[in-house]
Design an enzyme around this catalytic site. Structure first.
Site, PDB file in Angstrom:
ATOM      1  N   HIS A  27      91.039 109.818 -25.692  1.00  0.00           N
ATOM      2  CA  HIS A  27      92.447 109.779 -26.088  1.00  0.00           C
ATOM      3  C   HIS A  27      92.918 108.329 -26.086  1.00  0.00           C
ATOM      4  CE1 HIS A  27      93.560 114.207 -24.958  1.00  0.00           C
ATOM      5  NE2 HIS A  27      92.399 114.127 -25.589  1.00  0.00           N
TER       6      HIS A  27
ATOM      7  N   CYS B   9      99.129 113.506 -22.319  1.00  0.00           N
ATOM      8  CA  CYS B   9      98.657 114.841 -21.948  1.00  0.00           C
ATOM      9  C   CYS B   9      98.309 114.841 -20.457  1.00  0.00           C
ATOM     10  CB  CYS B   9      97.434 115.205 -22.788  1.00  0.00           C
ATOM     11  SG  CYS B   9      95.922 114.348 -22.287  1.00  0.00           S
TER      12      CYS B   9
ATOM     13  N   CYS C  11      95.457 112.335 -19.569  1.00  0.00           N
ATOM     14  CA  CYS C  11      95.881 110.937 -19.652  1.00  0.00           C
ATOM     15  C   CYS C  11      96.873 110.603 -18.545  1.00  0.00           C
ATOM     16  CB  CYS C  11      96.477 110.649 -21.022  1.00  0.00           C
ATOM     17  SG  CYS C  11      95.249 110.739 -22.344  1.00  0.00           S
TER      18      CYS C  11
ATOM     19  N   GLU D 220      95.349 106.768 -24.653  1.00  0.00           N
ATOM     20  CA  GLU D 220      95.669 106.187 -23.348  1.00  0.00           C
ATOM     21  C   GLU D 220      94.409 105.867 -22.553  1.00  0.00           C
ATOM     22  OE1 GLU D 220      99.028 109.155 -24.335  1.00  0.00           O
ATOM     23  OE2 GLU D 220      96.871 109.004 -24.642  1.00  0.00           O
TER      24      GLU D 220
END
Length: 150
Positions: free
Chosen positions: A47, A77, A80, A49
């Protein structure tokens, strides 16, 4: 924030993953950046991040980012968010909300719901085994004189 949004668009246009971007700053300097690379890397943890945190830690040569701020094109999310806490980032700014993400097919609400459940009620079976053997390693860690806590 505009740079995080620009990265989200870049990654999406290159079909590397979903429309998510992130930068990490230390003062006025960008020390980490990332965009969603789940598809291009065949990595469900890639992801924006997470990629940005890895980039910042590598550049700063440290696993804590406690003086840093994170700008994400979307609310992080659960995975993250956990990484952000582990990295000890002091402030998170985000543009789109988790509801906005759900509206385009990125719905993380099931994970938030699963985390509230006990092991026996989760969708993924969670079975504890081998604790006695694993505890021996934990005991060695506890007594280890040259460990680095994090």
């Amino acid at each position: 924030m505009l740079e995080a949004i620009r990265l989200s668009e870049r990654g999406m246009e290159q079909n590397q993953g979903g429309p998510f971007g992130c930068i990490i700053t230390l003062g006025d300097e960008i020390v980490g950046q990332g965009w969603n690379q789940v598809i291009v890397n065949d990595d469900p943890t890639a992801h924006a991040e997470i990629v940005a945190i890895r980039d910042a830690c590598k550049k700063l040569r440290h696993f804590h980012l406690h003086d840093c701020e994170l700008y994400a094109s979307c609310e992080p999310c659960p995975m993250c968010l956990s990484a952000i806490y582990w990295a000890q980032i002091k402030t998170v700014y985000f543009a789109n909300t988790r509801q906005d993400a759900a509206a385009i097919g990125f719905n993380d609400s099931f994970i938030y719901d699963e985390l509230k459940l006990s092991d026996e009620h989760r969708t993924i079976k969670m079975i504890a085994i081998g604790r006695n053997d694993a505890q021996k390693v934990f005991q060695v860690w506890k007594e280890k004189g040259d460990k680095t806590l994090y």
